[in-house]
Design an enzyme around this catalytic site. Structure first.
Site, short mmCIF file in Angstrom:
data_model
loop_
_atom_site.label_atom_id
_atom_site.label_comp_id
_atom_site.label_asym_id
_atom_site.label_seq_id
_atom_site.Cartn_x
_atom_site.Cartn_y
_atom_site.Cartn_z
N ASP A 341 64.68 27.44 14.74
CA ASP A 341 63.45 26.83 14.21
C ASP A 341 62.32 27.52 14.98
OD1 ASP A 341 61.73 25.22 12.84
OD2 ASP A 341 62.19 23.40 13.96
N CYS A 394 57.69 26.87 10.05
CA CYS A 394 56.75 26.03 9.29
C CYS A 394 55.52 26.88 8.99
CB CYS A 394 56.41 24.74 10.02
SG CYS A 394 55.76 24.95 11.67
C1 LIG Z 1 58.78 24.80 15.59
S1 LIG Z 1 59.03 24.22 17.19
C2 LIG Z 1 60.63 23.54 17.10
C3 LIG Z 1 60.71 22.17 16.46
C4 LIG Z 1 62.07 21.52 16.63
N1 LIG Z 1 63.15 22.34 16.19
C5 LIG Z 1 62.17 20.17 15.94
O1 LIG Z 1 62.70 20.08 14.83
O2 LIG Z 1 61.69 19.19 16.50
C6 LIG Z 1 59.32 25.71 18.08
C7 LIG Z 1 59.73 25.49 19.52
O3 LIG Z 1 60.06 26.78 20.07
C8 LIG Z 1 59.81 26.72 21.45
N2 LIG Z 1 59.83 28.11 21.97
C9 LIG Z 1 58.84 29.02 21.96
N3 LIG Z 1 59.25 30.18 22.51
C10 LIG Z 1 60.54 29.98 22.87
C11 LIG Z 1 61.51 30.82 23.50
N4 LIG Z 1 61.23 32.06 23.87
N5 LIG Z 1 62.73 30.29 23.76
C12 LIG Z 1 63.02 29.01 23.39
N6 LIG Z 1 62.14 28.19 22.80
C13 LIG Z 1 60.92 28.68 22.53
C14 LIG Z 1 58.48 26.00 21.51
O4 LIG Z 1 58.24 25.47 22.81
C15 LIG Z 1 58.65 24.93 20.45
O5 LIG Z 1 59.12 23.74 21.02
#
Ligand SMILES: C[S@@+](CC[C@H](N)C(=O)[O-])C[C@H]1O[C@@H](n2cnc3c(N)ncnc32)[C@H](O)[C@@H]1O
Length: 453
Positions: A341, A394
């Site tokens: 995601d 999204c």
């Molecule tokens: C769209 S949100 C995810 C929403 C979640 N899957 C949900 O349904 O509640 C994207 C997430 O990716 C995380 N993120 C950003 N860069 C990342 C990385 N390099 N490794 C892991 N997570 C990361 C962000 O902190 C954020 O929480």
């Protein structure tokens, strides 16, 4: 225009007069911080959410979200009514004008009350010199509102989006861009996900009805219920016991598309705040080994809290780590199903987070596309032969979606797309796009990939 700030039919309820000043002062504080680059959800905790009276919070949220939605149109009104533009150091005056113009256009507060309160607020904000100017601009607006509205020619003003977002949506979706921009200015639906481990949808809807809460089923997602009015989630029947969660119907499609079997090893990358993690575990009750990885430790706490409330924590392992660095989180055993995601521009959820229009820059997109690609490449290494990866954003920007998938498929011979056949959204060159507002859901992109056996 689907939703127009000057349409008197859309006027909103207002709290009693005694509360209005506090609501406006909190709105000003929140908007100032968003205009300084902070996200609305982060500033709300210290500003509008602190208002004691629920009616004050309601008005403040209406004003803040309304200004962030209609900013480009409201700024056009200000520039048309001022002889010369305000200086950047007078941001409070500009914001008080934006708030007042939105209220005059959209809220039920009588115009004279908005004008008096705004003049008072500008005085209290240490800008006494601007009291006369605010008074004059607002009075002119009440007289010239219709004329100003009919003089709008420019798309940025008409659809109230920054030029770069408007142009990008127009380029990506030449047939649909107006509909998308209009949907972005709507208020989002308040959608629930009924926990199927506890209740059927009809059974839970009955509980809502008994509490006087009106809801409707959602064709897009089989465990979704849409509430007619927003409510503090703690007041939802059984919320503390995990009966229900708040989740958009578009987000609920993810678990459906994920298609997991009992023995599958499941990886959920970029997991916070855990909406999809929890839904996957609710939906696939035989899954016992889900690993959730998230970069942000604070946000990972939210995953933990959500799993705890839904009594799912025993079935998931959480690691706070960078998804790109597999050494930090992978023990070498391959996964059968992976959900990414991905962090993205969030251009599909503008109606829910109107601050995106103010905060995002065109220059953010390239680094995001690179980050998504690096996460994809890392995840692919941990996917078993014959396994499946579901890539989700999204976003409605093709660079983050079908173009990202095209690049990945070109480079990886062992990857093939599984086409998503559905009665919602649009098929893309690769993957499927749900537009914001379609069936009252947020905008999401989904693509299923399979690794060769
Ligand atoms: C769209 S949100 C995810 C929403 C979640 N899957 C949900 O349904 O509640 C994207 C997430 O990716 C995380 N993120 C950003 N860069 C990342 C990385 N390099 N490794 C892991 N997570 C990361 C962000 O902190 C954020 O929480």
């Amino acid at each position: 225009m689907a939703e127009n700030p000057t349409n008197p039919k859309r006027k909103q309820a207002r709290p009693s007069k005694a509360n209005v000043s506090a609501a406006r002062a909190a709105s000003l504080k929140a908007l100032k911080q968003v205009f300084n680059g902070q996200s609305l959800s982060a500033v709300q905790m210290h500003t509008t959410d602190k208002l004691e009276d629920a009616r004050d919070r309601g008005l403040a949220n209406e004003i803040v979200n309304g200004v962030l939605r209609w900013r480009w149109q409201l700024e056009f009104f200000i520039s048309s009514l001022l002889k010369k533009p305000l200086k950047p150091k007078d941001i409070e005056v500009q914001l008080i004008l934006l708030m007042a113009l939105y209220e005059i256009s959209e809220c039920r507060t009588p115009d004279y009350a908005v004008i008096n309160e705004s003049v008072e607020l500008v005085r209290k904000s240490g800008k006494k010199w601007a009291a006369g100017l605010v008074n004059a601009v607002l009075r002119s607006f009440t007289r010239e509102q219709e004329k100003l509205l009919s003089s709008i020619k420019d798309g940025v003003v008409r659809y109230s989006h920054p030029a770069w977002i408007l142009e990008k949506i127009k380029a990506d979706w030449p047939q649909d861009w107006q509909q998308i921009l209009e949907a972005n200015n709507q208020r989002p639906a308040f959608c629930l996900r009924v926990n199927q481990m506890q209740h059927g949808v009809a059974q839970y809807q009955q509980q809502l009805t008994e509490q006087g809460l009106e809801s409707s089923t959602v064709a897009l997602a089989d465990h979704a219920l849409k509430l007619s009015h927003g409510i503090d989630v703690r007041l939802l029947p059984g919320f503390a016991e995990g009966a229900v969660s708040v989740q958009d119907a578009g987000a609920q499609l993810v678990a459906e598309l994920f298609d997991v079997s009992a023995a599958d090893r499941v990886l959920d990358l970029c997991a916070a705040p855990g909406g999809k993690t929890c839904h996957i575990l609710e939906r696939y009750q035989s899954v016992n080994s889900l690993l959730a990885v998230e970069l942000d430790e604070l946000r990972m706490k939210r995953v933990s809290e959500n799993l705890h409330r839904l009594k799912l924590e025993a079935r998931a392992k959480l690691i706070a780590a960078d998804a790109r660095d597999i050494k930090q989180w992978w023990n070498g055993e391959k996964f059968d199903r992976i959900l990414i995601d991905a962090p993205c521009s969030a251009s599909g959820v503008i109606r829910r987070h109107p601050d995106i229009k103010t905060l995002r820059r065109a220059s953010d997109i390239e680094p995001l596309v690179k980050l998504q690609s690096e996460i994809l490449n890392a995840a692919w290494q941990t996917l078993a032969a014959g396994g499946e990866l579901l890539y989700v954003t999204c976003s409605i920007f093709k660079d983050e979606n079908q173009n990202q998938m095209q690049n990945f498929l070109t480079v990886n011979d062992d990857a093939a797309e599984i086409k998503i056949e559905a009665n919602w959204g649009r098929p893309c060159d690769h993957g499927r796009q749900l537009f914001p507002g379609e069936q009252d859901a947020d905008g999401f992109y989904y693509c299923r990939l399979k690794k060769a056996d």
